[in-house]
Write a protein that holds these residues in place. Structure first.
Motif: not given
Length: 609
Positions: A272, A279, A290, A299, A301, A355
């Motif tokens: 990212d 991600f 995405d 999106s 983590k 994200a």
């Protein structure tokens, strides 16, 4: 200890505690549990006793020596029966050492012998007595005794985890057969599970291959429920775990090339660039994090995408190469951990994020729930990265986790550590609730042992050392399968093996020697060198074309500066003088053949205990 409710029923249970008194004339023991509660235990004419034993060791009865063994300060497990009147009759006692204050798992070769037995179990289960081993015979699913199931998907990650365990066994034991299994497994991964994308100059690792019939079918995307039809970063990460540990031993330049190409994959498609970090998933067509096809993983983590790089491969890669860019990546990831994982309103860490780093408390099964082992894993890896790039924020968070977790994630009456727990207390609740059960998984025990052992080694804190010893005692008393070999996946809260469904297996999507071998390796390194101040020998087998600079780096882990030095080196059985004690590097001679290198490391200062 809570008393049985007066409802007219009995139940079996476990009590762990330190002896405060032995009333031999009345057949009673008084114990103090880990959190300071008192428990009275009754000995009966049928109470048996034994000493803790390692894998491969015979049963050692202690029943006839109770008068000598039940002395003040000794940690003992008492398994027995609660009665409605509040009494507790012990039917089995387990002593964790021969004397008060002694712990069998602190014997110098305890973990070394254990990893050797684990390697023998998995070698026999997967390949029998075949020489050489043939990974076409490998199966992901292994039953309790090591028999193979009819499941025909060879998962990349489980092969890689087996390779890690075999390479770690070689490092500690010098067993050539275990290294051969690791090297052949690495070759199999490269030949069957690796996809070289020349257009993007990256390497992907397939989820696995289906080996039914004459032709193997490649499985590009994950078959696992949480990640189905996506490419999760954790599967790519664990594809590197075994080859990287093998690379530490051999310096094979082909492995180095695969690792670098996989790192380029992370940088090109998982990174990212706006908010930092990586991600957790990308879709298999556009390679985008995405895409709407990712559903709840779009999106996102998590711990795996940010922190799992360190224990799985990145620290080991840095140890093998000394390359600054790997230290930079570790610092980047754990700066993010230190910044975003702590929750000011809760002792538990946050693990899942959008994200832009907003916490995600609605994802799948996790919701607003804590995985005990992940909290502990953050702690010990913060301390390792702190040894590479020292920062007060790393150490402070690691210690905060270490001090908070026993009260919420540990079993203070029986010892051992729980699984998944609700982060928030409900109205009127004083205890965090279990999500599914109160069972204890083998990998969560590993995280606890290493968290407290590494914290103790770095800080000298006696409370951390006590937690490490108690966690290790529970694991070694109840997870080792002395009948079939290996370790159990799960036990009940009282230590009885739980043998239903996938938790009956010794090989599965989740289990393939990695966690148990990692525990053996790191417990040996930190226990011997930093806690007890004992020397340690390690084995390496550099290839003739291995390590381009012909420098073998033998630091056993990311240790605090100045605590350990390289003492002696032997190459092919002869003393070798070309080494640097402080940097723990060995200048290898030019050779047209592979070399066998044995090094001895020694503490530069005394242990912490």
């Amino acid at each position: 200890m809570a008393k049985a409710v007066e409802r007219g029923f009995t139940f079996s249970d476990l009590v762990a505690g330190y002896v405060t008194a032995h009333h031999a004339d009345r057949g009673l023991i008084d114990l103090r549990t880990s959190d300071g509660r008192t428990a009275r235990v009754t000995l009966t004419s049928t109470t048996s006793a034994e000493f803790l034993r390692n894998l491969g060791d015979p049963h050692l009865d202690a029943t006839t020596h109770l008068a000598d063994l039940l002395v003040t300060g000794r940690l003992v497990f008492a398994y027995g029966i609660h009665y409605p009147d509040g009494s507790f009759d012990a039917k089995r006692l387990v002593f964790v050492g021969r004397a008060a204050g002694e712990y069998a798992a602190e014997e110098p070769d305890w973990w070394i012998r254990q990893v050797g037995e684990l390697a023998r179990f998995y070698r026999r289960a997967q390949f029998g007595d075949s020489v050489p081993v043939d990974y076409a015979d490998y199966r992901t699913m292994l039953r309790l005794g090591g028999d193979k199931s009819d499941h025909h998907v060879q998962e990349t990650d489980t092969i890689s985890r087996l390779v890690y365990g075999m390479a770690s066994s070689y490092l500690l034991t010098g067993n050539e057969d275990h290294l051969d299994v690791a090297e052949r497994g690495t070759e199999y991964l490269r030949a069957h599970m690796r996809f070289v994308d020349r257009d993007n100059d990256v390497v992907y690792w397939y989820h696995g291959i289906d080996v039914r019939g004459c032709q193997e079918q490649k499985l590009f995307t994950s078959e696992f429920g949480d990640d189905y039809d996506a490419i999760p970063i954790y599967e790519q990460i664990f594809g590197l775990v075994g080859p990287t540990q093998t690379y530490r031993v051999t310096g094979d330049p082909r492995i180095a090339g695969d690792i670098d190409a996989t790192l380029r994959l992370f940088g090109k498609f998982f990174r990212d660039r706006e908010h930092g970090g990586f991600f957790s998933h990308i879709d298999p067509i556009l390679l985008s994090p995405d895409h709407e096809s990712l559903g709840p993983n779009r999106s996102r983590k998590n711990w795996h995408s940010i922190g799992e790089h360190a224990p799985a491969y990145l620290i080991n890669l840095l140890l093998a190469t000394g390359d600054r860019r790997h230290a930079d990546m570790l610092e980047e990831c754990f700066d993010l951990v230190a910044a975003h994982f702590p929750d000011p309103s809760n002792v538990w860490l946050r693990e899942r994020f959008h994200a832009d780093w907003r916490p995600d408390s609605r994802w799948g099964w996790q919701q607003d729930r804590a995985v005990v082992g992940h909290n502990l894993k953050v702690a010990w890896n913060l301390m390792r990265v702190n040894a590479i790039r020292p920062k007060q924020a790393y150490r402070a968070l690691a210690e905060r986790i270490g001090r908070a977790m026993p009260a919420v994630g540990a079993d203070r009456q029986r010892l051992g550590w729980y699984d998944v727990i609700e982060r928030a207390l409900g109205e009127g609740q004083r205890t965090h609730r279990f999500v599914w059960h109160d069972r204890k998984a083998w990998w969560q025990q590993e995280q606890a042992i290493l968290a407290y052992l590494i914290l103790a080694a770095n800080t000298g804190d006696k409370e951390f050392l006590r937690q490490a010893r108690e966690s290790s005692a529970f694991y070694n008393a109840f997870f080792l399968d002395h009948d079939e070999g290996g370790v159990y996946f799960n036990v009940l809260a009282a230590g009885t093996p739980y043998l239903l469904g996938n938790e009956r297996l010794k090989g599965s999507h989740s289990m393939s020697m990695y966690h148990s071998a990692e525990l053996c390796y790191l417990a040996t390194v930190y226990g011997r060198l930093l806690v007890r101040g004992e020397p340690l020998s390690l084995w390496y087998r550099p290839r003739a074309d291995g390590f381009r600079d012909r420098v073998l780096r033998v630091a056993p882990d990311a240790l605090p500066a100045g605590r350990v030095r390289l003492d002696t080196v032997e190459i092919d059985g002869r003393p070798h003088a070309a080494f640097d004690p402080e940097s723990m590097t060995v200048k290898l001679p030019d050779s047209s053949a592979d070399l066998t290198v044995r090094v001895q490391l020694a503490p530069a200062t005394g242990g912490t205990r």
